[in-house]
Design an enzyme around this catalytic site. Structure first.
Site, short mmCIF file in Angstrom:
data_model
loop_
_atom_site.label_atom_id
_atom_site.label_comp_id
_atom_site.label_asym_id
_atom_site.label_seq_id
_atom_site.Cartn_x
_atom_site.Cartn_y
_atom_site.Cartn_z
N ARG A 23 0.84 -1.22 0.00
CA ARG A 23 0.00 0.00 0.00
C ARG A 23 0.86 1.25 0.00
O ARG A 23 0.60 2.22 -0.74
CB ARG A 23 -0.89 -0.04 1.24
CG ARG A 23 -1.79 1.17 1.43
CD ARG A 23 -2.57 0.96 2.73
NE ARG A 23 -3.58 1.97 2.98
CZ ARG A 23 -3.37 3.05 3.71
NH1 ARG A 23 -2.17 3.28 4.22
NH2 ARG A 23 -4.34 3.91 3.91
N ARG A 74 7.92 -19.35 -3.88
CA ARG A 74 9.36 -19.61 -3.93
C ARG A 74 9.61 -20.12 -5.35
O ARG A 74 9.02 -21.10 -5.76
CB ARG A 74 9.76 -20.67 -2.89
CG ARG A 74 9.32 -20.30 -1.47
CD ARG A 74 10.01 -21.17 -0.44
NE ARG A 74 9.35 -21.12 0.86
CZ ARG A 74 9.52 -20.15 1.76
NH1 ARG A 74 10.32 -19.15 1.50
NH2 ARG A 74 8.90 -20.18 2.92
N SER A 107 14.94 -13.91 -0.82
CA SER A 107 14.48 -12.97 -1.84
C SER A 107 15.58 -11.97 -2.18
O SER A 107 15.75 -11.56 -3.33
CB SER A 107 13.27 -12.18 -1.33
OG SER A 107 12.36 -13.04 -0.72
N ILE A 129 8.80 -13.51 8.86
CA ILE A 129 8.57 -13.68 10.31
C ILE A 129 9.85 -14.10 11.04
O ILE A 129 9.90 -14.10 12.25
CB ILE A 129 7.46 -14.72 10.60
CG1 ILE A 129 7.84 -16.11 10.11
CG2 ILE A 129 6.13 -14.25 10.02
CD1 ILE A 129 6.97 -17.22 10.70
N ASP A 130 10.90 -14.45 10.28
CA ASP A 130 12.10 -15.04 10.91
C ASP A 130 13.05 -14.01 11.54
O ASP A 130 13.93 -14.38 12.30
CB ASP A 130 12.89 -15.85 9.87
CG ASP A 130 12.06 -16.97 9.27
OD1 ASP A 130 11.11 -17.43 9.93
OD2 ASP A 130 12.35 -17.38 8.13
N ARG A 174 12.89 -20.70 10.83
CA ARG A 174 13.92 -21.30 9.97
C ARG A 174 15.21 -21.52 10.76
O ARG A 174 15.18 -22.26 11.74
CB ARG A 174 14.17 -20.44 8.73
CG ARG A 174 14.76 -21.21 7.57
CD ARG A 174 14.95 -20.33 6.36
NE ARG A 174 13.71 -20.03 5.69
CZ ARG A 174 13.10 -20.84 4.82
NH1 ARG A 174 13.63 -21.99 4.51
NH2 ARG A 174 11.97 -20.51 4.25
N GLY A 188 6.99 -16.33 29.83
CA GLY A 188 7.44 -16.89 31.10
C GLY A 188 7.73 -18.39 31.00
O GLY A 188 7.48 -19.15 31.94
N LYS A 216 6.88 -27.83 41.68
CA LYS A 216 6.61 -27.17 40.39
C LYS A 216 6.32 -28.25 39.35
O LYS A 216 7.24 -28.96 38.93
CB LYS A 216 7.81 -26.32 39.96
CG LYS A 216 7.58 -25.79 38.57
CD LYS A 216 8.43 -24.64 38.18
CE LYS A 216 8.14 -24.20 36.76
NZ LYS A 216 6.73 -23.97 36.45
N ARG A 255 2.28 -17.35 10.53
CA ARG A 255 2.48 -16.51 9.34
C ARG A 255 1.27 -15.63 9.03
O ARG A 255 1.36 -14.72 8.21
CB ARG A 255 2.79 -17.42 8.15
CG ARG A 255 4.19 -17.98 8.17
CD ARG A 255 5.02 -17.48 7.00
NE ARG A 255 4.53 -17.93 5.75
CZ ARG A 255 4.98 -19.01 5.11
NH1 ARG A 255 5.94 -19.74 5.65
NH2 ARG A 255 4.50 -19.35 3.95
#
Ligand code: F6P
Length: 321
Positions: A23, A74, A107, A129-130, A174, A188, A216, A255
């Site tokens: 955009r 890809r 890319s 996202i990596d 990745r 946490g 725990k 993603r």
């Protein structure tokens, strides 16, 4: 010579925030009296001449949408001499003076090859996202993915605590442990396994057994996909501790989804900066934030292995557990 027409494409894995970046490139480009073409399915679209002129309204209503309206792929064909030549033919035939490539590490390797070989001005906007693009603070989409994974971890925590169980949760990234480290800290979590640090499963199991002795009973161990499989780690934990485990692989859910404000504002800023770079006659650059300021990084540098500076985060997770 002043440029008149540019093209924008998204390639590699989609990332939330690609749409706001498109955009920005389209609308800012038009505001600067440029014609902007949208190329469909990344490099494939250049090879197969699948592109069209975008106007202001072509990018209406996408600012809040994950994925990419341009589609992405890809494309191994782009690494062949013939594929590259066909892509170049499309560029010449359509009078394209510059390219904006929105994508990740892979890319930019392709973009670097292409712009060097054919002298096509090319600017990269880091979206993945990596968070594995070297030289910049954060890729577009990372913040959204971390928040998506965190939302899941918070939900897993509810059942882990209630049923006093050990969970091993696998996140994407990745070869990078960025998502894993950040959700482990923010969620946490009691353990994190990342490719940047040698696995010491005995220490993790020792902590679990010791924790059980003092009451725990629930644990969430996050593993980055680049460091191994959740199923394998869970089985080994059960073998070593005789305790039951459950696994969750978050996968492609990370993603998708509405880009966070951070992913959007970064995308909108960088779209403008990329267009300004092309207008200024620049090429072979990735634009991004470095220490919070706009920076231009050469493709060669951007594709190097990113040094994550993980150790402080890693030891903070351990300290706070
Ligand atoms: O690069 C983004 C990413 O989601 C990685 O985290 C993951 O390893 C990969 O893409 C998955 O690729 P694909 O969608 O082709 O399965």
């Amino acid at each position: 010579m002043a440029i008149k027409r540019i093209a924008v494409l998204t390639t590699g894995g989609d990332a939330p925030g690609m749409n706001p970046a498109i955009r920005s490139v389209v609308r800012y480009g038009i505001s600067q009296k440029l014609e902007v073409m949208g190329v469909f399915r990344g490099w494939w679209g250049l090879i197969n001449e699948d592109l069209k002129i975008f106007d202001h309204r072509s990018v209406s209503g996408i600012i809040n949408q994950g994925g990419t309206i341009l589609k992405t792929a890809r494309c191994s064909e782009f690494f062949s001499a013939e594929g590259q030549l066909r892509a170049y033919d499309t560029i010449k035939k359509n009078n394209i003076d510059g390219l904006v490539v929105i994508g990740g590490n892979g890319s930019f390797k392709a973009a670097h090859l292409f712009c060097t070989k054919f002298k096509v001005p090319c600017i990269g906007i880091p979206a993945s996202i990596d968070n594995d693009v070297n030289g910049i603070d954060m890729t577009i989409g990372t913040d959204t993915a971390v928040n998506t994974a965190l939302d899941a971890i918070d939900k897993i925590r509810d059942t882990a605590t209630s049923m006093e169980r050990i969970f091993v949760v696998e996140v994407m990234g990745r070869d990078s442990g960025y998502i894993a480290l950040n959700v482990a800290l923010a969620g946490g979590c009691e353990g994190v396994i990342i490719p940047e640090k040698e696995l010491d499963l005995e220490a993790i199991c020792h902590d679990i057994v010791h924790g059980n002795l003092i009451g725990k009973m629930s644990w969430i161990i996050v593993i980055a996909e680049g460091a191994g499989r959740a199923d394998d780690i869970a089985k080994r934990i059960t073998d070593m501790t005789s305790l039951e485990t459950r696994t969750v692989v978050l996968g492609h859910v990370q993603r998708g989804g509405r880009p966070t404000a951070l992913s959007r504002t970064l995308a909108l800023d960088l779209g403008k900066v990329a267009v300004d770079c092309l207008i200024a006659g620049k090429t072979n650059k990735v634009v991004g934030l470095s220490c919070g300021k706009i920076a231009e990084i050469n493709f060669e540098t951007a594709v190097q292995k990113k040094d994550l500076k993980i150790l402080e985060l890693y030891s903070l997770i351990k300290t706070l557990t």
